[in-house]
Design an enzyme around this catalytic site. Structure first.
Site, PDB file in Angstrom:
ATOM      1  N   GLY A  44      10.516  69.101  93.868  1.00 44.20           N
ATOM      2  CA  GLY A  44      11.939  69.205  94.215  1.00 44.20           C
ATOM      3  C   GLY A  44      12.770  69.636  93.016  1.00 44.20           C
ATOM      4  N   GLY A  45      12.204  69.473  91.806  1.00 41.38           N
ATOM      5  CA  GLY A  45      12.856  69.978  90.601  1.00 41.38           C
ATOM      6  C   GLY A  45      14.198  69.350  90.305  1.00 41.38           C
ATOM      7  N   TYR A 196      31.141  73.104  86.389  1.00 40.99           N
ATOM      8  CA  TYR A 196      30.679  72.490  87.632  1.00 40.99           C
ATOM      9  C   TYR A 196      30.388  70.999  87.452  1.00 40.99           C
ATOM     10  CZ  TYR A 196      29.439  76.876  90.128  1.00 40.99           C
ATOM     11  OH  TYR A 196      29.439  78.060  90.801  1.00 40.99           O
ATOM     12  N   GLY A 282      26.832  73.393  79.977  1.00 40.01           N
ATOM     13  CA  GLY A 282      26.011  74.487  80.479  1.00 40.01           C
ATOM     14  C   GLY A 282      24.531  74.137  80.457  1.00 40.01           C
ATOM     15  N   HIS A 454      39.104  75.845 118.265  1.00 43.15           N
ATOM     16  CA  HIS A 454      40.327  75.134 117.874  1.00 43.15           C
ATOM     17  C   HIS A 454      40.152  73.646 118.142  1.00 43.15           C
ATOM     18  CE1 HIS A 454      44.567  74.345 117.283  1.00 43.15           C
ATOM     19  NE2 HIS A 454      44.546  73.627 118.407  1.00 43.15           N
TER      20      HIS A 454
HETATM   21  P1  FAD Z   1      14.292  73.575  88.748  1.00 41.62           P
HETATM   22  O1  FAD Z   1      14.898  72.977  89.942  1.00 41.62           O
HETATM   23  O2  FAD Z   1      14.823  73.198  87.417  1.00 41.62           O
HETATM   24  O3  FAD Z   1      12.739  73.240  88.821  1.00 41.62           O
HETATM   25  C1  FAD Z   1      11.868  73.576  87.794  1.00 41.62           C
HETATM   26  C2  FAD Z   1      10.694  72.618  87.841  1.00 41.62           C
HETATM   27  O4  FAD Z   1       9.695  73.086  86.943  1.00 41.62           O
HETATM   28  C3  FAD Z   1      11.020  71.197  87.389  1.00 41.62           C
HETATM   29  O5  FAD Z   1      10.643  70.282  88.390  1.00 41.62           O
HETATM   30  C4  FAD Z   1      10.209  70.990  86.109  1.00 41.62           C
HETATM   31  O6  FAD Z   1       9.723  69.668  85.966  1.00 41.62           O
HETATM   32  C5  FAD Z   1       9.078  71.976  86.329  1.00 41.62           C
HETATM   33  N1  FAD Z   1       8.482  72.460  85.083  1.00 41.62           N
HETATM   34  C6  FAD Z   1       9.112  72.998  84.015  1.00 41.62           C
HETATM   35  N2  FAD Z   1       8.226  73.386  83.081  1.00 41.62           N
HETATM   36  C7  FAD Z   1       7.000  73.078  83.570  1.00 41.62           C
HETATM   37  C8  FAD Z   1       5.678  73.222  83.071  1.00 41.62           C
HETATM   38  N3  FAD Z   1       5.447  73.789  81.883  1.00 41.62           N
HETATM   39  N4  FAD Z   1       4.658  72.771  83.820  1.00 41.62           N
HETATM   40  C9  FAD Z   1       4.867  72.183  85.039  1.00 41.62           C
HETATM   41  N5  FAD Z   1       6.101  72.032  85.552  1.00 41.62           N
HETATM   42  C10 FAD Z   1       7.150  72.480  84.846  1.00 41.62           C
HETATM   43  N6  FAD Z   1      22.875  74.342  92.424  1.00 41.62           N
HETATM   44  C11 FAD Z   1      23.409  74.623  93.621  1.00 41.62           C
HETATM   45  O7  FAD Z   1      23.121  75.682  94.187  1.00 41.62           O
HETATM   46  N7  FAD Z   1      24.268  73.744  94.250  1.00 41.62           N
HETATM   47  C12 FAD Z   1      24.622  72.580  93.679  1.00 41.62           C
HETATM   48  O8  FAD Z   1      25.384  71.807  94.264  1.00 41.62           O
HETATM   49  C13 FAD Z   1      24.066  72.243  92.403  1.00 41.62           C
HETATM   50  N8  FAD Z   1      24.374  71.077  91.807  1.00 41.62           N
HETATM   51  C14 FAD Z   1      23.797  70.769  90.599  1.00 41.62           C
HETATM   52  C15 FAD Z   1      24.139  69.568  90.002  1.00 41.62           C
HETATM   53  C16 FAD Z   1      23.586  69.221  88.779  1.00 41.62           C
HETATM   54  C17 FAD Z   1      23.939  67.903  88.143  1.00 41.62           C
HETATM   55  C18 FAD Z   1      22.660  70.111  88.153  1.00 41.62           C
HETATM   56  C19 FAD Z   1      22.036  69.750  86.842  1.00 41.62           C
HETATM   57  C20 FAD Z   1      22.331  71.313  88.731  1.00 41.62           C
HETATM   58  C21 FAD Z   1      22.905  71.664  89.973  1.00 41.62           C
HETATM   59  N9  FAD Z   1      22.620  72.876  90.595  1.00 41.62           N
HETATM   60  C22 FAD Z   1      23.188  73.178  91.801  1.00 41.62           C
HETATM   61  C23 FAD Z   1      21.689  73.853  89.999  1.00 41.62           C
HETATM   62  C24 FAD Z   1      20.295  73.750  90.653  1.00 41.62           C
HETATM   63  O9  FAD Z   1      19.802  72.442  90.477  1.00 41.62           O
HETATM   64  C25 FAD Z   1      19.365  74.763  90.026  1.00 41.62           C
HETATM   65  O10 FAD Z   1      19.926  76.055  90.134  1.00 41.62           O
HETATM   66  C26 FAD Z   1      18.009  74.767  90.728  1.00 41.62           C
HETATM   67  O11 FAD Z   1      17.399  73.499  90.673  1.00 41.62           O
HETATM   68  C27 FAD Z   1      17.090  75.800  90.083  1.00 41.62           C
HETATM   69  O12 FAD Z   1      15.853  75.795  90.715  1.00 41.62           O
HETATM   70  P2  FAD Z   1      14.530  76.249  89.947  1.00 41.62           P
HETATM   71  O13 FAD Z   1      13.446  76.154  90.945  1.00 41.62           O
HETATM   72  O14 FAD Z   1      14.772  77.532  89.256  1.00 41.62           O
HETATM   73  O15 FAD Z   1      14.330  75.163  88.775  1.00 41.62           O
HETATM   74  P1  NAD Z   2      29.173  75.294  83.428  1.00 46.76           P
HETATM   75  O1  NAD Z   2      28.795  76.582  82.823  1.00 46.76           O
HETATM   76  O2  NAD Z   2      29.585  75.246  84.852  1.00 46.76           O
HETATM   77  O3  NAD Z   2      30.391  74.666  82.611  1.00 46.76           O
HETATM   78  C1  NAD Z   2      30.327  74.407  81.250  1.00 46.76           C
HETATM   79  C2  NAD Z   2      31.748  74.297  80.711  1.00 46.76           C
HETATM   80  O4  NAD Z   2      31.681  73.786  79.396  1.00 46.76           O
HETATM   81  C3  NAD Z   2      32.471  75.628  80.663  1.00 46.76           C
HETATM   82  O5  NAD Z   2      33.744  75.512  81.222  1.00 46.76           O
HETATM   83  C4  NAD Z   2      32.519  75.928  79.163  1.00 46.76           C
HETATM   84  O6  NAD Z   2      33.647  76.684  78.794  1.00 46.76           O
HETATM   85  C5  NAD Z   2      32.576  74.529  78.579  1.00 46.76           C
HETATM   86  N1  NAD Z   2      32.075  74.403  77.212  1.00 46.76           N
HETATM   87  C6  NAD Z   2      31.037  75.037  76.631  1.00 46.76           C
HETATM   88  N2  NAD Z   2      30.874  74.610  75.358  1.00 46.76           N
HETATM   89  C7  NAD Z   2      31.830  73.670  75.136  1.00 46.76           C
HETATM   90  C8  NAD Z   2      32.175  72.846  74.028  1.00 46.76           C
HETATM   91  N3  NAD Z   2      31.485  72.893  72.889  1.00 46.76           N
HETATM   92  N4  NAD Z   2      33.213  71.997  74.144  1.00 46.76           N
HETATM   93  C9  NAD Z   2      33.902  71.927  75.313  1.00 46.76           C
HETATM   94  N5  NAD Z   2      33.634  72.689  76.386  1.00 46.76           N
HETATM   95  C10 NAD Z   2      32.603  73.541  76.305  1.00 46.76           C
HETATM   96  O7  NAD Z   2      27.953  74.304  83.106  1.00 46.76           O
HETATM   97  P2  NAD Z   2      27.563  72.867  83.686  1.00 46.76           P
HETATM   98  O8  NAD Z   2      28.751  72.219  84.290  1.00 46.76           O
HETATM   99  O9  NAD Z   2      26.844  72.204  82.596  1.00 46.76           O
HETATM  100  O10 NAD Z   2      26.560  73.238  84.840  1.00 46.76           O
HETATM  101  C11 NAD Z   2      25.366  73.957  84.521  1.00 46.76           C
HETATM  102  C12 NAD Z   2      24.956  74.843  85.651  1.00 46.76           C
HETATM  103  O11 NAD Z   2      24.435  74.051  86.713  1.00 46.76           O
HETATM  104  C13 NAD Z   2      26.089  75.624  86.286  1.00 46.76           C
HETATM  105  O12 NAD Z   2      26.375  76.811  85.602  1.00 46.76           O
HETATM  106  C14 NAD Z   2      25.560  75.898  87.645  1.00 46.76           C
HETATM  107  O13 NAD Z   2      24.732  77.018  87.568  1.00 46.76           O
HETATM  108  C15 NAD Z   2      24.744  74.662  87.947  1.00 46.76           C
HETATM  109  N6  NAD Z   2      25.515  73.714  88.788  1.00 46.76           N
HETATM  110  C16 NAD Z   2      25.965  74.145  90.001  1.00 46.76           C
HETATM  111  C17 NAD Z   2      26.683  73.294  90.809  1.00 46.76           C
HETATM  112  C18 NAD Z   2      27.164  73.783  92.149  1.00 46.76           C
HETATM  113  O14 NAD Z   2      26.670  74.810  92.591  1.00 46.76           O
HETATM  114  N7  NAD Z   2      28.073  73.085  92.818  1.00 46.76           N
HETATM  115  C19 NAD Z   2      26.959  72.001  90.395  1.00 46.76           C
HETATM  116  C20 NAD Z   2      26.502  71.588  89.148  1.00 46.76           C
HETATM  117  C21 NAD Z   2      25.775  72.465  88.359  1.00 46.76           C
END
Ligand code: FAD
Ligand code: NAD
Length: 475
Positions: A44-45, A196, A282, A454
């Site tokens: 599920g990552g 985000y 980020g 609606h």
């Molecule tokens: P990941 O989900 O990161 O999965 C990678 C997997 O690879 C992991 O399970 C890791 O353990 C495994 N792995 C890594 N290296 C190795 C290795 N060498 N050997 C074996 N396994 C390995 N995106 C959205 O679209 N909507 C959202 O609302 C949203 N909310 C988010 C909230 C948070 C707090 C965070 C942190 C991220 C959010 N994201 C959201 C971003 C989203 O989680 C990622 O874009 C997405 O999970 C990426 O999928 P992926 O498969 O590329 O990688």
């Molecule tokens: P982000 O890129 O959304 O935001 C990071 C923010 O930190 C930016 O506004 C940037 O200007 C600021 N920043 C950077 N360096 C800084 C510093 N030194 N001091 C103060 N501010 C600084 O990154 P995130 O919130 O860490 O999320 C990471 C990624 O995860 C997102 O880019 C997105 O791809 C994914 N994500 C998506 C969702 C969603 O789809 N709803 C939710 C959470 C995370």
């Protein structure tokens, strides 16, 4: 206790069981491709375990608690809705258990789907040996490593949180993963980064009762979105009592370790009291530490460079998801994974979506699909745009969600819709209609001429299209 390496072979080897990797594995297996998936941590990552799903669960729980607290704070007179509540209490441990339960159901579902489709799942960390083989070590150091030879190698290792040298993770400085499983509620949370994660989780903590201050380096919150869309979110954050320190840099913890030192653009230094600090500045592709460098693939900074079929610069080595850079979104990773499986199975596919939707689950929510007026102009399109405010939408009023609007962007000449955006209560669900409309090549007349039920928020979609055509009915 044997340490002799065992060797297995497969057609497709997927490294990473996140939304990119597990979707690719399921689709490949459906298409009859022998598939092995290696996951070092949890199926599920990031998305299912410590990202999209747990954050949305906490957003919902915090919203419910905030609502009840708001009713309780209305006192004897009661709220505008006539609801009276006495002293609500939060059992944070139960909230976290509830969130964990959802995660467990979903990750268990992924494991079951992989099994059902005949994917071989190996738990352990993969290390690249060469473009055709990988060594996997399980957490059990005594266990023999497994070498897997493959015809196709799909890299889907995702991303990791960026750390700040001035505020390294550890102790009270946490990343999103820790912030999603709090053992206690901080009294004062400082969030670094108004992106985000910073705003989604900052809102959660504020609604659960913490004092929250957000420090952002740039001069706007959510700088990736246009200001018209973020304005209602910023207003709501301020109303909620979240302090925003924009255009500020963090210097580190103060000497006492109870405040974050912050400097504004004029060089003025302030201390923001904190008993927890969430750093959310980020994420970066997880491209180091597992031997990837040895393949000498073309890179884009830390991200793997791919073409429109997710091919890397080495034949039969593919990459998807966060490892390949922005936009780091789960639905993009899944779409890429599904496509790569189909290409390997012999289908002709290219990753060329008309738009990748983005949703920010703040309160109110923001949705962006396709071109904004500014990006359309930058792309040289002669475009028109129109808004419809939720203040004129009956359903929004019944949800106490009169703030925000829907915006449509279309080509002036043939009215082809090239973008939809919205900010408002529950607008994340409008992303479906927006994506369908753009992917199917709808024109303003199509959206305007479709009967929308609606009373729904979706009527604002129709009305925005009508307004762009010059004859909105309800504004
Ligand atoms: P990941 O989900 O990161 O999965 C990678 C997997 O690879 C992991 O399970 C890791 O353990 C495994 N792995 C890594 N290296 C190795 C290795 N060498 N050997 C074996 N396994 C390995 N995106 C959205 O679209 N909507 C959202 O609302 C949203 N909310 C988010 C909230 C948070 C707090 C965070 C942190 C991220 C959010 N994201 C959201 C971003 C989203 O989680 C990622 O874009 C997405 O999970 C990426 O999928 P992926 O498969 O590329 O990688
Ligand atoms: P982000 O890129 O959304 O935001 C990071 C923010 O930190 C930016 O506004 C940037 O200007 C600021 N920043 C950077 N360096 C800084 C510093 N030194 N001091 C103060 N501010 C600084 O990154 P995130 O919130 O860490 O999320 C990471 C990624 O995860 C997102 O880019 C997105 O791809 C994914 N994500 C998506 C969702 C969603 O789809 N709803 C939710 C959470 C995370």
């Amino acid at each position: 206790m044997g340490t002799q390496t065992q060797t297995q072979s497969t057609t497709l080897l997927v490294i990473g069981g996140g939304p990119g990797g597990y979707v690719a594995a399921i689709r490949a297996a459906q298409l009859g491709i022998a598939t092995t998936l290696v996951e070092g941590e949890a199926l599920g990552g990031t998305c299912l375990n410590v990202g999209c799903i747990p954050s949305k669960a906490l957003i919902h729980a915090a919203e419910e608690f905030h609502k009840v607290r708001h009713y309780a704070a209305s006192g004897a007179a009661g709220s505008a809705l006539g609801i009276h509540v006495s002293t609500p209490r939060l059992d944070l441990a139960q909230t976290v258990r509830w969130k964990d339960g959802i995660v467990k159901r979903l990750t268990g579902g992924v494991a079951a789907l992989l099994k059902k489709h005949g994917v071989t799942v190996l738990r352990g960390w993969a290390r690249i040996v060469d473009g055709k083989s990988v060594e996997v070590r399980s957490a059990d150091a005594a266990a023999a490593p497994v070498r897997i030879a493959c015809e196709h190698l799909l890299l889907a290792t995702g991303s990791e949180a960026v750390a700040l040298p001035t505020l390294p993770f550890g102790g009270m400085v946490v990343d999103a993963t820790e912030a999603l499983s709090p053992a206690s509620l901080p009294q004062r949370l400082v969030v670094v980064g108004a992106g985000y994660i910073g705003l989604e989780l900052g809102t959660v903590y504020r609604k659960l009762g913490a004092e929250v201050a957000v420090v952002e380096a740039l001069d706007r919150a959510l700088p990736a979105y246009d200001e018209e869309l973020t304005k209602p979110v910023v207003a709501a954050l301020r109303k909620l009592g979240v302090q925003l320190h924009l255009g500020c840099t963090v210097q580190g913890m103060n000497a006492a370790g109870d405040a974050v030192s912050v400097r504004d653009a004029q060089g003025r230094q302030t201390e923001l009291a904190a008993d927890r600090v969430l750093v959310a500045v980020g994420r970066r592709p997880r491209s180091a530490g597992w031997g990837l460098e040895s393949l000498h693939l073309d890179m884009n900074g830390r991200a793997l460079r791919i073409d429109d079929q997710c091919r890397t610069s080495m034949r039969k080595v593919w990459a998807i998801g966060d490892l390949t850079g922005e936009p780091m979104l789960a639905h993009r990773a899944m779409a890429q994974g599904e496509m790569v499986a189909e290409i390997i199975a012999g289908k002709t596919r290219h990753f060329a979506p008309a738009a990748v939707p983005a949703v920010c689950f703040t309160d109110p929510e923001i949705v962006v699909v396709g071109h904004t007026p500014a990006s359309a102009a930058q792309a040289g399109l002669d475009a028109i745009d129109a808004h419809f405010p939720f203040a004129a939408n009956g359903r929004a009023m019944t949800l106490e969600g009169g703030e925000g609007f829907v915006r449509v962007v279309a080509r002036r000449d043939n009215h082809l819709v090239v973008g939809w955006q919205a900010v408002g209560r529950a607008v994340s669900e409008l992303s479906t209609a927006f994506s369908h409309s753009i992917e199917m090549g709808a024109r303003l007349e199509d959206a305007a001429g479709t009967i929308h039920a609606h009373p729904t928020l979706g009527e604002a979609v129709q009305e925005a299209a009508l307004r762009a055509l010059g004859h909105a009915l309800h504004v």
